[in-house]
Design a protein around this motif. Structure first.
Motif, PDB file in Angstrom:
ATOM      1  N   PRO A 449      70.845  38.322  82.640  1.00 31.42           N
ATOM      2  CA  PRO A 449      71.151  37.764  83.963  1.00 31.42           C
ATOM      3  C   PRO A 449      71.648  36.329  83.862  1.00 31.42           C
ATOM      4  N   LEU A 454      72.243  35.486  90.948  1.00 34.84           N
ATOM      5  CA  LEU A 454      71.603  36.785  90.744  1.00 34.84           C
ATOM      6  C   LEU A 454      72.599  37.925  90.625  1.00 34.84           C
ATOM      7  N   TYR A 457      76.028  38.587  85.559  1.00 37.04           N
ATOM      8  CA  TYR A 457      75.263  39.000  84.385  1.00 37.04           C
ATOM      9  C   TYR A 457      76.207  39.276  83.229  1.00 37.04           C
ATOM     10  N   THR A 528      71.780  43.643  87.769  1.00 36.24           N
ATOM     11  CA  THR A 528      71.192  43.791  86.423  1.00 36.24           C
ATOM     12  C   THR A 528      70.154  44.904  86.394  1.00 36.24           C
ATOM     13  N   GLN A 532      69.978  48.263  84.261  1.00 36.03           N
ATOM     14  CA  GLN A 532      68.795  48.516  83.437  1.00 36.03           C
ATOM     15  C   GLN A 532      68.241  49.908  83.686  1.00 36.03           C
ATOM     16  N   ARG A 651      63.476  40.614  95.560  1.00 41.09           N
ATOM     17  CA  ARG A 651      64.587  39.760  95.130  1.00 41.09           C
ATOM     18  C   ARG A 651      64.307  38.327  95.569  1.00 41.09           C
ATOM     19  N   PRO A 654      67.302  32.770  91.024  1.00 43.27           N
ATOM     20  CA  PRO A 654      67.571  32.743  89.573  1.00 43.27           C
ATOM     21  C   PRO A 654      66.810  31.628  88.864  1.00 43.27           C
ATOM     22  N   GLY A 695      65.451  37.475  85.773  1.00 40.24           N
ATOM     23  CA  GLY A 695      66.531  38.005  86.602  1.00 40.24           C
ATOM     24  C   GLY A 695      66.322  37.798  88.079  1.00 40.24           C
ATOM     25  N   ASN A 759      70.988  33.884  76.156  1.00 43.78           N
ATOM     26  CA  ASN A 759      70.895  33.670  77.592  1.00 43.78           C
ATOM     27  C   ASN A 759      71.630  32.431  78.088  1.00 43.78           C
TER      28      ASN A 759
END
Length: 817
Positions: A449, A454, A457, A528, A532, A651, A654, A695, A759
């Motif tokens: 991420p 957000l 990615y 993301t 996943q 949610r 970030p 994330g 990252n």
């Protein structure tokens, strides 16, 4: 047992306790220890502890942990059937009277709806009692012998049991086990047809005869000893704990732990034994396997009524207990239930325990120097570290150009690309070469991420490997062959790998169900998480099951070269190397040669998504989903389990956001001071809590939980607890110390600089985050709890994996799978 600031490891190893342990007069347990055992172990208690008219039921954390967790315990129970304990000789298992003839037993299990082949769900295990683990060299030899017999495609049992496709994989309990006074070895197969039971028994017996006749190739033995050399040189941050775990069993049974640690001496002695007697290992197989009458053959078959019968047996056991209760017993159970509830509801007094202070934490992090350069036009990060004669290589390959319909195949591609053969090596030779020259080579999907957005990615795969300094050229030659000439022509071997992968995914749900629940709950919240779910969630489990069910894998084989062209492309690649200063120039030279060898694979490909954000180390790294709209969804997976795995995800923000640090502190504090008590201590789940992910997802979860919607209410209760400010400054300080224990966790030399490489989290970003953690106040915590987690404020997703639930099935707000 109390929550405290110190970062410690504790495991009760509950199977080691005899009945006499729960006896304060014989052991001298303190009162709080008895409450601990009552809470954690099995107990009779009213469904509502405050209501004596509510029904009695079995409760206990371990009671829910052990539901479905019986395969290894059952093997040990039958293999050590005559074991007896006293409080004076308490051990995992005392010495066992040797059987004069082999024994056979059979059990049933629940059917697996996600098994690769629904018609092949039988398991067979054959276990042998071996020698006393206090004979450290004999134990060392038997451990090596076990690896030679079962590890990798060159091992005899892999060739005999796995490759003929009689079953899907080795049984979950397989190999050498030195945790008991007398060690044991188990070989077995799962995912087999009941009709093949006698065939598998014959194959196991024949394989043992073949080993006695032909032994092992010298290169196999050298590969195994090379692996030991790697393990001794590799520096791990969990070295002390791993060492303690390694010596615990032997030491517990009065063995010499120092002798156990003389690994180099044992290797030299092992080599000498082989030199003096070329049939040394064959003689061991003859003695411990061919001539061993203490052998258990355990078979297991699915039963459609397994859970129903288990529930009936549990209810029958419960009624037997209740019928034998006197009025005094009923009163005692009620009073003890109230006492336990009172203890669980009381704030723990930890003033007598040692504690750190937030002021003890270093305010500034140590910086990790890295050097950035290029090799063949590919960005390379070099990090000089004291790696003890090892070199560590990673490469991140972006998959922005990969067509959408191929993405779900990426985990399969990653799992097989280093196992199909390459260059002039077939898959057996490749496996042998990897073991002889490296510490392992792996490829895995990677979703990273963005630290600021957000909806941004990076998607790709990461290549990882390590080797001794002397084997640098060999390691990179293997990678070159994988890039230039991987083998995609062996459908039979691909099928074996697919079956093993599918079986592993299916088995993993009962062990990692909370992770699957969190992944599913988050999928509609951020891009993301959606990816996943594709790469590692229930979608991937079901996809691999569908691949395993295919009679013809030609179409899958044809896709692999297409995926390879997009992923193993130097145009979309960046590398990192960790090595000693003395070896860094050699490593950099090998990377340069590697890039020259794979240059033919370089091709500029147009990204599938038009929105790409540039980054310094990788100009085409970050993708965005301009049309992604977060939405709420509740999903229930009905599975043949006795317990639930529950998650709710929200949610939030970030990593770089000012509120991120407050949410991290809140998650730790809410876990320790509210959710642990409600979900585990009172609710009986084996685990539960909250975590804040990089994330931007704030996730609640429970693990092996007897409750479902009740746990969702506990999650909501945790939010209201935080919003009401029902915590102290000490609670905040302990949460900060807990977060810092993770932030400041030791980083192995092999992993230094990886945060920046993968990252983009630089030391400057880490320092800013650190300062924000220090600055978090009670007002910050109340504020973020209300703004991000309060009802009506959040965009959340919910997922539960568990048994049939009538109320959820009738609720139209749930999607039932």
């Amino acid at each position: 047992m109390l929550n405290r600031s110190l970062s410690t490891f504790m495991n009760a190893f509950t199977e080691t306790y005899s009945d006499s342990v729960i006896n304060s007069t014989s052991i001298g347990c303190e009162k709080d220890m008895l409450f601990f055992f009552r809470q954690e172990g099995w107990r009779l208690e009213h469904k509502t502890p405050t209501d004596p008219s509510s029904r009695l039921m079995f409760k206990g954390v371990v009671f829910n942990e052990m539901k479905g967790e019986f395969s290894l315990l059952l093997l040990l129970h039958v293999l050590f059937v005559n074991a007896r304990y006293t409080h004076k000789t308490l051990r995992l298992f005392p010495s066992q009277t040797h059987w004069d003839k082999p024994r056979v037993d059979h059990v049933t299990c629940r059917p697996d709806a996600l098994a690769p082949d629904p018609m092949k769900q039988n398991t067979l295990c054959m276990s042998y009692l071996l020698g006393d683990i206090t004979d450290t060299f004999e134990t060392f030899t038997l451990s090596l012998l076990s690896s030679l017999m079962i590890s990798g495609p060159n091992s005899p049992f892999y060739k005999a049991l796995i490759e003929p496709e009689i079953g899907s994989d080795f049984s979950s309990s397989v190999g050498f086990d030195g945790s008991t006074r007398q060690a044991s070895f188990t070989i077995g197969l799962q995912g087999m047809a009941e009709a093949d039971t006698e065939t598998v028994k014959h194959i196991i017996a024949q394989s043992i005869d073949d080993i006695i006749a032909t032994g092992f190739e010298e290169e196999q033995i050298e590969a195994l000893l090379h692996k030991i050399e790697i393990q001794m040189k590799h520096q791990s941050t969990s070295f002390g704990l791993a060492l303690a775990s390694y010596i615990a069993s032997c030491w517990n049974h009065d063995g010499d732990p120092v002798q156990l640690l003389k690994i180099s001496e044992n290797v030299s002695r092992f080599r000498q034994c082989l030199k003096e007697n070329p049939r040394y290992l064959q003689d061991k197989v003859q003695h411990y396997f061919k001539d061993n009458t203490h052998r258990l053959t355990l078979t297991m078959s699915p039963d459609e009524r397994f859970l129903e019968k288990q529930a009936e047996a549990e209810e029958q056991k419960l009624q037997q207990k209740i019928q034998n209760l006197s009025d005094a017993d009923h009163k005692d159970i009620y009073e003890k239930g109230l006492q336990l509830l009172a203890v669980q509801s009381t704030t723990q007094d930890a003033s007598c325990l040692p504690a750190l202070k937030v002021s003890d934490i270093e305010p500034i992090i140590p910086y990790t120097p890295v050097q950035l350069g290029t090799a063949g036009g590919v960005p390379v990060q070099c990090c000089e570290q004291p790696t003890n004669g090892m070199v560590y290589f990673r490469a991140m390959c972006n998959l922005n150009s990969l067509p959408e319909d191929l993405k779900i195949y990426v985990p399969l591609f990653c799992s097989v690309i280093t196992k199909l053969g390459c260059g002039e090596l077939d898959y057996r030779q490749q496996a042998q070469r990897i073991e002889l020259k490296t510490g392992g080579m792996s490829v895995s999907p990677q979703i990273i991420p963005d630290t600021d957005d957000l909806d941004l990615y990076e998607q790709g795969i990461i290549l990882s490997s390590s080797c001794l300094d002397r084997n640098l050229p060999d390691m990179f030659q293997l990678w070159s062959d994988i890039f230039n000439s991987p083998h995609f022509d062996d459908e039979q071997h691909l099928r074996v790998l697919v079956m093993m992968s599918s079986q592993e995914l299916s088995n993993g749900i009962s062990y990692s169900g909370h992770m699957y629940a969190m992944t599913r709950a988050a999928r509609t919240l951020v891009p993301t998480a959606d990816l996943q779910e594709t790469f590692g969630g229930m979608d991937q489990v079901k996809f691999m099951k569908s691949i395993a069910e295919m009679t013809d894998l030609t179409s899958v084989l044809r896709k692999l070269p297409w995926i390879k062209r997009h992923l193993l492309n130097p145009e979309n690649m960046r590398c990192a190397v960790n090595a000693t200063p003395q070896k860094m120039s050699d490593a950099a030279g090998e990377v340069e040669r590697f890039m020259g060898n794979i240059a033919a694979n370089r091709k500029e490909r147009k990204p599938v998504r038009p929105t790409v954000v540039e980054r310094a180390l990788d100009p085409q790294a970050a993708s965005s989903e301009p049309h992604f709209k977060p939405c709420q969804m509740k999903t229930y997976f009905q599975l043949p389990f006795n317990v639930n795995f529950v998650s709710e995800c929200v949610r939030t923000v970030p990593f770089s956001h000012a509120d991120y640090a407050s949410l991290c502190i809140l998650a730790r504090m809410m876990t320790a001071k509210f959710l642990h008590g409600e979900i585990r201590e009172k609710g009986g789940a084996y685990g539960g809590g909250a975590r804040m992910g990089g994330g931007g997802l704030f996730s609640f979860y429970s693990y092996r939980d007897p409750n479902s919607t009740q746990t969702l209410s506990a999650f909501r209760g945790g939010v209201e607890w935080a919003r009401a400010g029902k915590f102290t400054q000490q609670d905040i300080n302990e949460a900060k110390l807990s977060v810092f224990s993770a932030v400041d966790a030791p980083v192995a030399p092999s992993d230094k600089g990886l945060g920046c490489f993968l990252n983009g989290i630089t030391d400057e970003l880490k320092q800013r985050y650190r300062e924000r953690l220090f600055a978090v106040t009670d007002k910050n915590l109340i504020d973020v709890a209300g703004r991000y987690l309060g009802v009506g404020q959040q965009t959340c997703g919910v997922a539960i994996l568990g048994p049939e639930n009538e109320s959820i099935r009738k609720d139209p707000s749930w999607v039932v799978k």
